[in-house]
Write a protein that holds these residues in place. Structure first.
Motif, mmCIF file in Angstrom:
data_model
loop_
_atom_site.group_PDB
_atom_site.id
_atom_site.type_symbol
_atom_site.label_atom_id
_atom_site.label_comp_id
_atom_site.label_asym_id
_atom_site.label_seq_id
_atom_site.Cartn_x
_atom_site.Cartn_y
_atom_site.Cartn_z
ATOM 1 N N GLY A 185 0.824 -1.198 0.000
ATOM 2 C CA GLY A 185 0.000 0.000 0.000
ATOM 3 C C GLY A 185 0.858 1.247 0.000
ATOM 4 N N ALA A 186 0.298 2.343 -0.478
ATOM 5 C CA ALA A 186 0.988 3.624 -0.484
ATOM 6 C C ALA A 186 -0.018 4.718 -0.168
ATOM 7 C CB ALA A 186 1.649 3.874 -1.838
ATOM 8 N N VAL A 187 0.366 5.630 0.713
ATOM 9 C CA VAL A 187 -0.502 6.730 1.104
ATOM 10 C C VAL A 187 0.184 8.034 0.745
ATOM 11 C CG1 VAL A 187 -1.735 7.858 2.977
ATOM 12 C CG2 VAL A 187 -1.445 5.363 2.994
ATOM 13 N N GLY A 188 -0.435 8.792 -0.124
ATOM 14 C CA GLY A 188 0.059 10.099 -0.517
ATOM 15 C C GLY A 188 -1.118 11.034 -0.633
ATOM 16 N N GLU A 189 -1.365 11.535 -1.835
ATOM 17 C CA GLU A 189 -2.585 12.319 -2.078
ATOM 18 C C GLU A 189 -3.818 11.426 -1.942
ATOM 19 O OE1 GLU A 189 -2.581 14.647 -5.625
ATOM 20 O OE2 GLU A 189 -0.433 15.031 -5.526
ATOM 21 N N VAL A 190 -3.648 10.158 -2.274
ATOM 22 C CA VAL A 190 -4.702 9.162 -2.075
ATOM 23 C C VAL A 190 -4.060 7.938 -1.444
ATOM 24 C CG1 VAL A 190 -6.069 9.949 -4.051
ATOM 25 C CG2 VAL A 190 -4.355 8.151 -4.366
ATOM 26 N N GLU A 191 -4.892 7.028 -0.970
ATOM 27 C CA GLU A 191 -4.398 5.763 -0.433
ATOM 28 C C GLU A 191 -4.693 4.670 -1.442
ATOM 29 O OE1 GLU A 191 -5.012 2.752 3.395
ATOM 30 O OE2 GLU A 191 -5.507 4.902 3.563
ATOM 31 N N ALA A 192 -3.637 3.963 -1.861
ATOM 32 C CA ALA A 192 -3.788 2.910 -2.870
ATOM 33 C C ALA A 192 -3.255 1.595 -2.319
ATOM 34 C CB ALA A 192 -3.047 3.285 -4.146
ATOM 35 N N HIS A 193 -3.944 0.522 -2.678
ATOM 36 C CA HIS A 193 -3.508 -0.811 -2.265
ATOM 37 C C HIS A 193 -3.302 -1.674 -3.503
ATOM 38 C CE1 HIS A 193 -4.209 -0.316 2.104
ATOM 39 N NE2 HIS A 193 -5.126 0.544 1.700
ATOM 40 N N PHE A 194 -2.279 -2.526 -3.444
ATOM 41 C CA PHE A 194 -1.906 -3.372 -4.572
ATOM 42 C C PHE A 194 -1.858 -4.820 -4.113
ATOM 43 C CE2 PHE A 194 0.052 0.749 -4.739
ATOM 44 C CZ PHE A 194 -0.039 1.173 -6.060
ATOM 45 N N THR A 195 -1.855 -5.726 -5.086
ATOM 46 C CA THR A 195 -1.559 -7.111 -4.750
ATOM 47 C C THR A 195 -0.041 -7.236 -4.582
ATOM 48 O OG1 THR A 195 -1.526 -7.643 -7.115
ATOM 49 C CG2 THR A 195 -3.569 -8.057 -5.920
ATOM 50 N N ASP A 196 0.411 -8.407 -4.197
ATOM 51 C CA ASP A 196 1.822 -8.587 -3.876
ATOM 52 C C ASP A 196 2.729 -8.230 -5.060
ATOM 53 O OD1 ASP A 196 0.769 -9.470 -1.557
ATOM 54 O OD2 ASP A 196 1.567 -11.502 -1.668
ATOM 55 N N ILE A 197 3.898 -7.682 -4.711
ATOM 56 C CA ILE A 197 4.895 -7.305 -5.717
ATOM 57 C C ILE A 197 6.128 -8.181 -5.533
ATOM 58 C CG2 ILE A 197 6.447 -5.457 -6.478
ATOM 59 C CD1 ILE A 197 4.250 -3.479 -5.866
ATOM 60 N N LEU A 198 6.637 -8.699 -6.654
ATOM 61 C CA LEU A 198 7.761 -9.631 -6.645
ATOM 62 C C LEU A 198 8.974 -9.010 -7.318
ATOM 63 C CD1 LEU A 198 5.706 -12.733 -7.852
ATOM 64 C CD2 LEU A 198 6.030 -11.944 -5.495
ATOM 65 N N GLU A 207 -8.150 6.956 -12.465
ATOM 66 C CA GLU A 207 -8.171 8.202 -11.690
ATOM 67 C C GLU A 207 -7.236 8.107 -10.488
ATOM 68 O OE1 GLU A 207 -8.979 11.963 -10.303
ATOM 69 O OE2 GLU A 207 -9.373 11.078 -12.272
ATOM 70 N N THR A 208 -7.193 6.941 -9.847
ATOM 71 C CA THR A 208 -6.288 6.745 -8.707
ATOM 72 C C THR A 208 -4.837 6.895 -9.142
ATOM 73 O OG1 THR A 208 -7.841 5.250 -7.590
ATOM 74 C CG2 THR A 208 -5.529 5.102 -6.948
ATOM 75 N N LEU A 209 -4.521 6.364 -10.316
ATOM 76 C CA LEU A 209 -3.137 6.422 -10.803
ATOM 77 C C LEU A 209 -2.686 7.850 -11.074
ATOM 78 C CD1 LEU A 209 -3.006 3.354 -13.241
ATOM 79 C CD2 LEU A 209 -2.051 3.558 -10.945
ATOM 80 N N ARG A 210 -3.632 8.757 -11.339
ATOM 81 C CA ARG A 210 -3.276 10.155 -11.596
ATOM 82 C C ARG A 210 -2.654 10.808 -10.362
ATOM 83 N NH1 ARG A 210 -7.085 13.457 -11.969
ATOM 84 N NH2 ARG A 210 -5.907 15.065 -13.078
#
Length: 254
Positions: A162-175, A228-231
């Protein structure tokens, strides 16, 4: 002949006493004499013996890592190598595996397991992002010699991303997979596990202690809300994807 036998017995006794003293040599005494060989690694609250010991605190370049337990293997000493099975355990860090200091001064790692919170990498984003989740993996092998890193390879797994900046975004696992390059750097490739709405594809180059990397984030299913989240994450690109750039020191150095 009698004098020779007496001298031989005395030599044997000295060797036995020397080995017995070395066997029980206190860890704190050994550390005081060998501290100059530890470089940027510092220990506090050292106790036990040089073979089986504990340090209440271990830090690298002034970065607190937690407590350290170690067991030194005796057989490799016959060829001049110091092989130690270590375990570093802190409030948020867990590292364990074999470290070897060869007689030529090189230090190598083998099967070094690690687990650290993703928040430890927030300085790479200049404080603009709060990172969530845990990064764990295995350093299969690596050699540090003459201020250079070689023969490094391993894998990493970022879970609960997850990353919190202007918005909070969650991702599946990263390898990630990484390996040494002829120029002394370590390069790796990064990707998501393919199950989430946001696809991640990137790469990085590590030239200790500096890390440079870049990743492209895209909406896997073209969902407008995801786009929109990616923006609000990284640098928006004309095609609707977003670029995230990493650049900085892996550790806070003096």
């Amino acid at each position: 002949m009698r004098l020779l036998k007496i001298l031989l017995v005395l030599v044997v006794l000295v060797v036995i006493v020397g080995v017995a003293c070395l066997w029980r040599l206190p860890a704190d005494l050994g550390y005081r004499y060998g501290e100059k060989y530890f470089g940027p690694l510092a220990l506090t609250g050292v106790r036990g013996t040089i073979w089986d010991g504990h340090a209440d605190g271990v830090s690298l370049f002034g970065n607190d890592l937690g407590e350290l337990d170690w067991t030194a293997l005796k057989k490799p000493l016959l060829r001049g190598d110091v092989v130690t099975d270590i375990r570093i355990k802190g409030g948020d860090i867990d590292i364990g595996g074999l470290l070897t200091r060869r007689r030529d001064g090189a230090v190598s790692a083998e099967g070094l397991r690690f687990s650290v919170p993703a928040s430890r990498f927030e300085p790479l984003f200049d404080g603009k992002l709060q990172l969530l989740g845990t990064i764990s993996g295995v350093l299969d092998e690596a050699t540090w010699w003459n201020a250079g890193l070689s023969n490094a390879s391993g894998t990493a797994h970022w879970s609960d991303v997850g990353a919190v900046g202007e918005v909070e975004a969650h991702f599946t696992d990263i390898l990630a997979e990484f390996t040494s390059q002829p120029d002394g750097s370590v390069s790796g490739k990064v990707r998501d596990d393919g199950r989430g709405a946001i696809a991640v594809l990137g790469h990085f180059v590590l030239r200790p202690p500096m890390l440079d990397g870049e990743a492209i984030l895209s909406a896997r299913n073209g969902d407008p809300q995801t786009i929109e989240t990616l923006r609000h994450i990284g640098e928006p690109l004309p095609d609707g994807t977003s670029r995230v750039v990493l650049r900085g020191r892996m550790l806070h150095l003096p």
